[in-house]
Design a protein around this motif. Sequence first.
Motif, PDB file in Angstrom:
ATOM      1  N   ASP A  29     -12.970   4.255  11.405  1.00 57.10           N
ATOM      2  CA  ASP A  29     -12.493   3.173  10.742  1.00 57.10           C
ATOM      3  C   ASP A  29     -10.810   3.435  10.886  1.00 57.10           C
ATOM      4  O   ASP A  29     -10.320   1.962  11.186  1.00 57.10           O
ATOM      5  CB  ASP A  29     -13.444   2.561  10.136  1.00 57.10           C
ATOM      6  N   ILE A  30     -10.187   3.267  10.256  1.00 56.93           N
ATOM      7  CA  ILE A  30      -8.787   3.318   9.712  1.00 56.93           C
ATOM      8  C   ILE A  30      -8.023   3.750  11.539  1.00 56.93           C
ATOM      9  O   ILE A  30      -7.324   3.300  11.642  1.00 56.93           O
ATOM     10  CB  ILE A  30      -8.357   4.891   8.370  1.00 56.93           C
ATOM     11  N   GLY A  31      -8.455   4.974  12.018  1.00 59.93           N
ATOM     12  CA  GLY A  31      -7.198   5.017  13.412  1.00 59.93           C
ATOM     13  C   GLY A  31      -8.001   4.289  13.984  1.00 59.93           C
ATOM     14  O   GLY A  31      -7.442   4.312  14.886  1.00 59.93           O
ATOM     15  N   ILE A  57       1.039  -1.279   0.217  1.00 61.02           N
ATOM     16  CA  ILE A  57       0.395  -0.343   0.025  1.00 61.02           C
ATOM     17  C   ILE A  57       0.997   1.430   0.117  1.00 61.02           C
ATOM     18  O   ILE A  57       1.256   1.511   0.701  1.00 61.02           O
ATOM     19  CB  ILE A  57      -1.038  -0.455   1.510  1.00 61.02           C
ATOM     20  N   TYR A  58       0.935   1.668  -1.239  1.00 63.33           N
ATOM     21  CA  TYR A  58       1.773   3.148  -1.247  1.00 63.33           C
ATOM     22  C   TYR A  58       0.936   4.362  -0.578  1.00 63.33           C
ATOM     23  O   TYR A  58       1.015   5.950  -0.435  1.00 63.33           O
ATOM     24  CB  TYR A  58       2.379   3.804  -2.671  1.00 63.33           C
ATOM     25  N   GLN A  59      -0.699   4.328  -0.986  1.00 64.55           N
ATOM     26  CA  GLN A  59      -1.169   5.157  -0.764  1.00 64.55           C
ATOM     27  C   GLN A  59      -2.594   5.049  -0.146  1.00 64.55           C
ATOM     28  O   GLN A  59      -2.678   4.560  -0.861  1.00 64.55           O
ATOM     29  CB  GLN A  59      -1.528   6.503  -1.618  1.00 64.55           C
ATOM     30  N   LEU A  60      -3.303   5.841   0.623  1.00 61.87           N
ATOM     31  CA  LEU A  60      -4.670   5.194   1.180  1.00 61.87           C
ATOM     32  C   LEU A  60      -5.030   6.715   2.620  1.00 61.87           C
ATOM     33  O   LEU A  60      -4.991   6.666   3.742  1.00 61.87           O
ATOM     34  CB  LEU A  60      -4.675   3.936   1.987  1.00 61.87           C
ATOM     35  N   SER A 112      -6.069   6.210  -2.995  1.00 62.99           N
ATOM     36  CA  SER A 112      -5.710   5.310  -2.347  1.00 62.99           C
ATOM     37  C   SER A 112      -4.505   4.344  -3.957  1.00 62.99           C
ATOM     38  O   SER A 112      -4.923   5.100  -5.530  1.00 62.99           O
ATOM     39  CB  SER A 112      -6.277   3.948  -3.085  1.00 62.99           C
ATOM     40  N   SER A 113      -3.555   3.905  -3.721  1.00 64.76           N
ATOM     41  CA  SER A 113      -2.324   3.599  -4.430  1.00 64.76           C
ATOM     42  C   SER A 113      -1.493   1.898  -4.075  1.00 64.76           C
ATOM     43  O   SER A 113      -0.834   1.879  -2.675  1.00 64.76           O
ATOM     44  CB  SER A 113      -0.870   4.425  -4.441  1.00 64.76           C
ATOM     45  N   ILE A 114      -2.269   0.707  -4.886  1.00 67.12           N
ATOM     46  CA  ILE A 114      -1.699  -0.734  -4.046  1.00 67.12           C
ATOM     47  C   ILE A 114      -1.546  -1.351  -5.090  1.00 67.12           C
ATOM     48  O   ILE A 114      -1.922  -1.232  -6.310  1.00 67.12           O
ATOM     49  CB  ILE A 114      -3.037  -1.161  -3.466  1.00 67.12           C
ATOM     50  N   GLN A 115      -0.062  -2.223  -4.471  1.00 67.92           N
ATOM     51  CA  GLN A 115       0.186  -3.085  -5.701  1.00 67.92           C
ATOM     52  C   GLN A 115      -0.494  -4.453  -5.011  1.00 67.92           C
ATOM     53  O   GLN A 115       0.350  -4.732  -3.592  1.00 67.92           O
ATOM     54  CB  GLN A 115       1.614  -2.761  -5.908  1.00 67.92           C
ATOM     55  N   LEU A 116      -0.488  -5.784  -6.670  1.00 69.15           N
ATOM     56  CA  LEU A 116      -0.929  -6.314  -5.729  1.00 69.15           C
ATOM     57  C   LEU A 116      -0.240  -7.420  -6.411  1.00 69.15           C
ATOM     58  O   LEU A 116       0.019  -7.530  -8.036  1.00 69.15           O
ATOM     59  CB  LEU A 116      -2.455  -6.526  -5.954  1.00 69.15           C
ATOM     60  N   THR A 117       0.134  -8.584  -6.223  1.00 68.30           N
ATOM     61  CA  THR A 117       0.103 -10.594  -6.683  1.00 68.30           C
ATOM     62  C   THR A 117       0.407 -11.619  -6.416  1.00 68.30           C
ATOM     63  O   THR A 117      -0.053 -11.409  -4.849  1.00 68.30           O
ATOM     64  CB  THR A 117       2.121 -10.354  -6.502  1.00 68.30           C
ATOM     65  N   ALA A 130       7.967   5.127   6.627  1.00 66.68           N
ATOM     66  CA  ALA A 130       8.590   5.851   5.091  1.00 66.68           C
ATOM     67  C   ALA A 130       7.829   4.850   4.313  1.00 66.68           C
ATOM     68  O   ALA A 130       8.042   5.698   3.345  1.00 66.68           O
ATOM     69  CB  ALA A 130      10.346   6.374   5.978  1.00 66.68           C
ATOM     70  N   GLY A 131       8.362   3.530   4.111  1.00 71.10           N
ATOM     71  CA  GLY A 131       8.066   3.040   2.624  1.00 71.10           C
ATOM     72  C   GLY A 131       6.504   2.880   2.814  1.00 71.10           C
ATOM     73  O   GLY A 131       6.031   2.715   4.060  1.00 71.10           O
ATOM     74  N   PRO A 132       6.148   1.556   1.791  1.00 73.42           N
ATOM     75  CA  PRO A 132       4.936   1.119   2.147  1.00 73.42           C
ATOM     76  C   PRO A 132       4.677  -0.056   3.029  1.00 73.42           C
ATOM     77  O   PRO A 132       5.653  -0.631   3.329  1.00 73.42           O
ATOM     78  CB  PRO A 132       4.849   0.751   0.543  1.00 73.42           C
ATOM     79  N   LEU A 133       2.815  -0.116   3.322  1.00 77.07           N
ATOM     80  CA  LEU A 133       2.427  -0.906   3.778  1.00 77.07           C
ATOM     81  C   LEU A 133       2.735  -2.078   3.345  1.00 77.07           C
ATOM     82  O   LEU A 133       2.568  -2.049   2.124  1.00 77.07           O
ATOM     83  CB  LEU A 133       1.468  -0.826   4.387  1.00 77.07           C
TER      84      LEU A 133
END
Length: 210
Positions: free
Chosen positions: A145-147, A62-65, A75-80, A195-198
């Motif tokens: 909810d995120i909090g 997860i790069y952005q949420l 949001s920005s998510i990469q999935l494999t 600092a990096g993605p989740l």
Amino acid sequence: MSLVSITSPKHCAKQGLNIDRHYKKLFFVFSSFFTTILSLILLIWLIIRPSKPQFSLNQVDIYQLNLSGPHLLNSSIQLTLLSKNPNQKVGIYYDELQVYAAYKGQQITADTTLPPFYQGHEESNLLTAYLIGSGLPVAPSFGYDIGGDQTAGRLLLNLKTNGRLRWKVGTWVSGRYRFNVNCIAVMAFGPVIPAGPLSTKQGNQCSTTI
């Protein structure tokens, strides 16, 4: 002196009956042929009994949420994903594949379409998708909810895939079947933003329905 041949009504009736019988015989032959072919296909299908494809979650980043407004999400998510055909005698054509992410029942990225492909017997393929959301409307409770998840130290996402597939047995190819895949990603989500993605790396099996 010419001869005049006159066909009696009874003779015409007999000719009509013969033509009808001829067509009935042809219809019966073709019907029997197609019924036999369909029965053979059904028998092969019942003997082979194709198993549904298997999907497992390899990695999620997860790069952005974050919220860009009161109820708008970027949001920005990469999935494999790892896709596997468990069948020894059945191939799979994936005609449609659409992937998206969801959080607590609401979609948080736009649909991402993956290219169609063929998967041979007992073959595996890695599928990578980039999921993006820009100004997507979310529920007013999203920030709360995120909090709460951040306080609990754990974030749970659903990565979903919808599509259509066809089975291939020898030279025979079935009609299209709709399938749905649901993968659950559990990610560490502490009070300090990294600092990096989740990220999460896991081989969790996903649920697949056809």
